[in-house]
Design a protein around this motif. Structure first.
Motif, PDB file in Angstrom:
ATOM      1  N   GLU A   1       4.136   2.169   6.549  1.00  0.00           N
ATOM      2  CA  GLU A   1       2.771   2.218   6.026  1.00  0.00           C
ATOM      3  C   GLU A   1       2.568   3.418   5.092  1.00  0.00           C
ATOM      4  OE1 GLU A   1       0.608  -0.192   6.303  1.00  0.00           O
ATOM      5  OE2 GLU A   1       1.993  -1.328   7.566  1.00  0.00           O
ATOM      6  N   ILE A   2       3.259   4.520   5.356  1.00  0.00           N
ATOM      7  CA  ILE A   2       3.199   5.669   4.440  1.00  0.00           C
ATOM      8  C   ILE A   2       3.809   5.289   3.093  1.00  0.00           C
ATOM      9  CG2 ILE A   2       4.158   7.962   3.973  1.00  0.00           C
ATOM     10  CD1 ILE A   2       3.883   8.524   6.995  1.00  0.00           C
ATOM     11  N   LEU A   3       4.979   4.674   3.131  1.00  0.00           N
ATOM     12  CA  LEU A   3       5.638   4.250   1.890  1.00  0.00           C
ATOM     13  C   LEU A   3       4.750   3.294   1.098  1.00  0.00           C
ATOM     14  CD1 LEU A   3       9.257   3.645   3.248  1.00  0.00           C
ATOM     15  CD2 LEU A   3       8.568   5.436   1.652  1.00  0.00           C
ATOM     16  N   MET A   4       4.152   2.346   1.796  1.00  0.00           N
ATOM     17  CA  MET A   4       3.306   1.369   1.136  1.00  0.00           C
ATOM     18  C   MET A   4       2.063   2.016   0.537  1.00  0.00           C
ATOM     19  SD  MET A   4       1.485  -2.036   2.774  1.00  0.00           S
ATOM     20  CE  MET A   4       3.045  -2.559   3.501  1.00  0.00           C
ATOM     21  N   ALA A   5       1.417   2.891   1.313  1.00  0.00           N
ATOM     22  CA  ALA A   5       0.176   3.518   0.853  1.00  0.00           C
ATOM     23  C   ALA A   5       0.420   4.387  -0.377  1.00  0.00           C
ATOM     24  CB  ALA A   5      -0.444   4.341   1.978  1.00  0.00           C
ATOM     25  N   VAL A   6       1.515   5.154  -0.364  1.00  0.00           N
ATOM     26  CA  VAL A   6       1.810   6.033  -1.497  1.00  0.00           C
ATOM     27  C   VAL A   6       2.188   5.225  -2.727  1.00  0.00           C
ATOM     28  CG1 VAL A   6       3.385   7.785  -2.369  1.00  0.00           C
ATOM     29  CG2 VAL A   6       2.443   8.002  -0.074  1.00  0.00           C
ATOM     30  N   THR A   7       3.097   4.272  -2.567  1.00  0.00           N
ATOM     31  CA  THR A   7       3.569   3.493  -3.715  1.00  0.00           C
ATOM     32  C   THR A   7       2.448   2.669  -4.339  1.00  0.00           C
ATOM     33  OG1 THR A   7       5.790   3.343  -2.763  1.00  0.00           O
ATOM     34  CG2 THR A   7       5.241   1.772  -4.486  1.00  0.00           C
ATOM     35  N   ARG A   8       1.695   1.969  -3.516  1.00  0.00           N
ATOM     36  CA  ARG A   8       0.610   1.145  -4.049  1.00  0.00           C
ATOM     37  C   ARG A   8      -0.563   2.003  -4.512  1.00  0.00           C
ATOM     38  NH1 ARG A   8       0.285  -4.048   0.151  1.00  0.00           N
ATOM     39  NH2 ARG A   8       2.420  -4.779  -0.200  1.00  0.00           N
ATOM     40  N   GLY A   9      -0.821   3.057  -3.767  1.00  0.00           N
ATOM     41  CA  GLY A   9      -1.967   3.906  -4.099  1.00  0.00           C
ATOM     42  C   GLY A   9      -1.841   4.596  -5.438  1.00  0.00           C
ATOM     43  N   LEU A  10      -0.624   4.979  -5.817  1.00  0.00           N
ATOM     44  CA  LEU A  10      -0.414   5.650  -7.100  1.00  0.00           C
ATOM     45  C   LEU A  10      -0.682   4.731  -8.291  1.00  0.00           C
ATOM     46  CD1 LEU A  10       2.762   7.829  -6.448  1.00  0.00           C
ATOM     47  CD2 LEU A  10       0.450   8.626  -6.924  1.00  0.00           C
ATOM     48  N   ASN A  11      -0.692   3.438  -8.041  1.00  0.00           N
ATOM     49  CA  ASN A  11      -0.917   2.480  -9.120  1.00  0.00           C
ATOM     50  C   ASN A  11      -2.336   1.945  -9.146  1.00  0.00           C
ATOM     51  OD1 ASN A  11       1.781   2.508 -10.139  1.00  0.00           O
ATOM     52  ND2 ASN A  11       2.410   1.291  -8.375  1.00  0.00           N
ATOM     53  N   THR A  12      -3.246   2.639  -8.467  1.00  0.00           N
ATOM     54  CA  THR A  12      -4.630   2.197  -8.451  1.00  0.00           C
ATOM     55  C   THR A  12      -5.551   3.414  -8.427  1.00  0.00           C
ATOM     56  OG1 THR A  12      -6.198   0.733  -7.321  1.00  0.00           O
ATOM     57  CG2 THR A  12      -4.741   2.037  -5.925  1.00  0.00           C
ATOM     58  N   SER A  13      -6.832   3.198  -8.236  1.00  0.00           N
ATOM     59  CA  SER A  13      -7.795   4.304  -8.177  1.00  0.00           C
ATOM     60  C   SER A  13      -7.748   4.977  -6.815  1.00  0.00           C
ATOM     61  CB  SER A  13      -9.212   3.773  -8.425  1.00  0.00           C
ATOM     62  OG  SER A  13      -9.612   2.912  -7.360  1.00  0.00           O
ATOM     63  N   LEU A  14      -8.335   6.166  -6.732  1.00  0.00           N
ATOM     64  CA  LEU A  14      -8.399   6.880  -5.464  1.00  0.00           C
ATOM     65  C   LEU A  14      -9.129   6.048  -4.419  1.00  0.00           C
ATOM     66  CD1 LEU A  14      -8.010   9.406  -3.712  1.00  0.00           C
ATOM     67  CD2 LEU A  14     -10.121  10.319  -4.688  1.00  0.00           C
ATOM     68  N   GLU A  15     -10.226   5.412  -4.829  1.00  0.00           N
ATOM     69  CA  GLU A  15     -11.010   4.611  -3.893  1.00  0.00           C
ATOM     70  C   GLU A  15     -10.192   3.461  -3.325  1.00  0.00           C
ATOM     71  OE1 GLU A  15     -11.993   5.605  -6.861  1.00  0.00           O
ATOM     72  OE2 GLU A  15     -13.605   7.009  -6.337  1.00  0.00           O
ATOM     73  N   GLU A  16      -9.459   2.760  -4.197  1.00  0.00           N
ATOM     74  CA  GLU A  16      -8.628   1.654  -3.730  1.00  0.00           C
ATOM     75  C   GLU A  16      -7.474   2.169  -2.883  1.00  0.00           C
ATOM     76  OE1 GLU A  16      -9.092  -1.674  -3.959  1.00  0.00           O
ATOM     77  OE2 GLU A  16     -11.062  -1.068  -4.714  1.00  0.00           O
ATOM     78  N   GLY A  17      -6.950   3.342  -3.259  1.00  0.00           N
ATOM     79  CA  GLY A  17      -5.881   3.941  -2.470  1.00  0.00           C
ATOM     80  C   GLY A  17      -6.332   4.268  -1.060  1.00  0.00           C
ATOM     81  N   ILE A  18      -7.553   4.754  -0.932  1.00  0.00           N
ATOM     82  CA  ILE A  18      -8.101   5.051   0.398  1.00  0.00           C
ATOM     83  C   ILE A  18      -8.206   3.781   1.232  1.00  0.00           C
ATOM     84  CG2 ILE A  18     -10.156   5.824   1.648  1.00  0.00           C
ATOM     85  CD1 ILE A  18      -8.525   8.096   0.438  1.00  0.00           C
ATOM     86  N   LYS A  19      -8.584   2.677   0.593  1.00  0.00           N
ATOM     87  CA  LYS A  19      -8.668   1.401   1.312  1.00  0.00           C
ATOM     88  C   LYS A  19      -7.299   0.966   1.814  1.00  0.00           C
ATOM     89  CE  LYS A  19     -12.715  -0.283  -1.240  1.00  0.00           C
ATOM     90  NZ  LYS A  19     -13.230  -1.318  -2.184  1.00  0.00           N
ATOM     91  N   ILE A  20      -6.277   1.169   0.982  1.00  0.00           N
ATOM     92  CA  ILE A  20      -4.913   0.838   1.398  1.00  0.00           C
ATOM     93  C   ILE A  20      -4.511   1.702   2.589  1.00  0.00           C
ATOM     94  CG2 ILE A  20      -2.484   0.886   0.692  1.00  0.00           C
ATOM     95  CD1 ILE A  20      -3.474   0.310  -2.180  1.00  0.00           C
ATOM     96  N   GLU A  21      -4.862   2.972   2.523  1.00  0.00           N
ATOM     97  CA  GLU A  21      -4.552   3.891   3.629  1.00  0.00           C
ATOM     98  C   GLU A  21      -5.262   3.469   4.907  1.00  0.00           C
ATOM     99  OE1 GLU A  21      -6.335   8.040   4.372  1.00  0.00           O
ATOM    100  OE2 GLU A  21      -4.522   8.435   3.180  1.00  0.00           O
ATOM    101  N   GLN A  22      -6.520   3.096   4.788  1.00  0.00           N
ATOM    102  CA  GLN A  22      -7.286   2.688   5.968  1.00  0.00           C
ATOM    103  C   GLN A  22      -6.690   1.445   6.612  1.00  0.00           C
ATOM    104  OE1 GLN A  22     -11.146   2.426   4.058  1.00  0.00           O
ATOM    105  NE2 GLN A  22     -11.834   4.348   4.984  1.00  0.00           N
ATOM    106  N   ALA A  23      -6.262   0.504   5.773  1.00  0.00           N
ATOM    107  CA  ALA A  23      -5.633  -0.713   6.312  1.00  0.00           C
ATOM    108  C   ALA A  23      -4.340  -0.370   7.040  1.00  0.00           C
ATOM    109  CB  ALA A  23      -5.362  -1.699   5.181  1.00  0.00           C
ATOM    110  N   GLY A  24      -3.571   0.555   6.469  1.00  0.00           N
ATOM    111  CA  GLY A  24      -2.343   0.987   7.121  1.00  0.00           C
ATOM    112  C   GLY A  24      -2.610   1.692   8.436  1.00  0.00           C
ATOM    113  N   SER A  25      -3.655   2.501   8.460  1.00  0.00           N
ATOM    114  CA  SER A  25      -4.018   3.212   9.691  1.00  0.00           C
ATOM    115  C   SER A  25      -4.351   2.231  10.807  1.00  0.00           C
ATOM    116  CB  SER A  25      -5.214   4.132   9.440  1.00  0.00           C
ATOM    117  OG  SER A  25      -4.869   5.189   8.567  1.00  0.00           O
ATOM    118  N   ALA A  26      -5.067   1.159  10.464  1.00  0.00           N
ATOM    119  CA  ALA A  26      -5.423   0.164  11.469  1.00  0.00           C
ATOM    120  C   ALA A  26      -4.187  -0.485  12.063  1.00  0.00           C
ATOM    121  CB  ALA A  26      -6.337  -0.891  10.842  1.00  0.00           C
TER     122      ALA A  26
END
Length: 257
Positions: A206-231
């Motif tokens: 989930e860390i790998l996914m959040a960082v890789t996908r998050g860098l290709n989007t906005s901070l707000e969308e990146g936070i959503k990816i992180e939250q989904a991974g946390s769940a």
């Protein structure tokens, strides 16, 4: 499966795969195909939690694409497998991939290393994207990954001049994680792989996914990816094991569940 262009060694929790295509460890169609197969094989093997990619020989991790195959591509023959596809698979891989660069990496070899999550480089090695000197451009993601790793200004200088970076410069600009003497590159990579192999597979995924996908989007969308991974992580047995082990003051035993 059997490999002819890779030397594959399975250890406790990780795999070491060395490109074995002398004299320059060129990334031919055969090498790319075997790398792709290795990724698929390790993805479905729960005993493999980390992959280490290295090269045979002392001088070169990889000199890049197989120039002999360029004539076929120029003639309009579409490659059977694309370096783009293999490198994107590595970048989006749910298990850590470490580049153990015992020698220099140029062109596609450097692009391969940049697609890996972590990089260890020999102190005597150099890395570069010299394609402009051949009248072409980095074609397997180099124009996109290098600026993301070291910044636009320096990346443009490297690509427009075609001049390589020394190991010290690569470390200074954040292109690699560590620089060590050549004979220590693989031991360092093995030690790191063994350490990561004992970690929590779901959390690392989930860390790998959040960082890789998050860098290709906005901070707000990146936070959503992180939250989904946390769940996902908090619902896992590993999360409960981690908390229990902490309270019991013992090393955790993560199962990837």
């Amino acid at each position: 499966m059997e490999y002819t262009k890779l030397t594959v060694e399975k250890q406790d929790g990780y795999v070491v795969a060395a490109i074995n295509n002398p004299p320059a460890n060129a990334l031919s169609q055969a090498v790319l195909a075997e790398l792709n197969s290795l990724l698929d094989e390790c993805l479905n093997d729960d005993e493999v939690r980390v992959i280490v990619l290295t090269g045979t020989g002392e001088k070169l991790f990889s000199a890049g694409a197989d120039i002999k195959e360029f004539a076929s591509i120029r003639a309009g023959n579409k490659p059977r497998i694309s370096g783009h596809d293999v490198f994107l698979k590595i970048e989006n891989y749910p298990k850590p991939v470490i580049a153990a660069m015992q020698g220099s990496a140029f062109g596609g070899g450097n692009e391969l290393a940049m697609s890996c999550h972590l990089r260890i480089l020999s102190a005597s090695a150099k890395v570069g994207l010299p394609e402009v000197k051949l009248g072409i451009i980095p074609g397997w993601g180099g124009t996109q990954r290098l600026p993301r790793l070291i910044g636009k200004t320096k990346a443009l200088e490297v690509m427009l001049t075609g001049d390589p970076l020394t190991a010290e410069e690569a470390l200074q600009y954040g292109l690699v994680n560590k620089v060590v003497p050549a004979e220590q590159v693989l031991p360092e990579a093995r030690a790191l792989a063994a350490r990561l192999a004992k970690g929590a597979p779901i959390a690392m995924r989930e860390i790998l996914m959040a960082v890789t996908r998050g860098l290709n989007t906005s901070l707000e969308e990146g936070i959503k990816i992180e939250q989904a991974g946390s769940a996902v992580v908090f619902a896992s047995e590993d999360a409960r094991e981690g908390a229990t082990a902490f309270l019991e003051k013992r090393p955790p035993n993560f199962k990837g569940r």
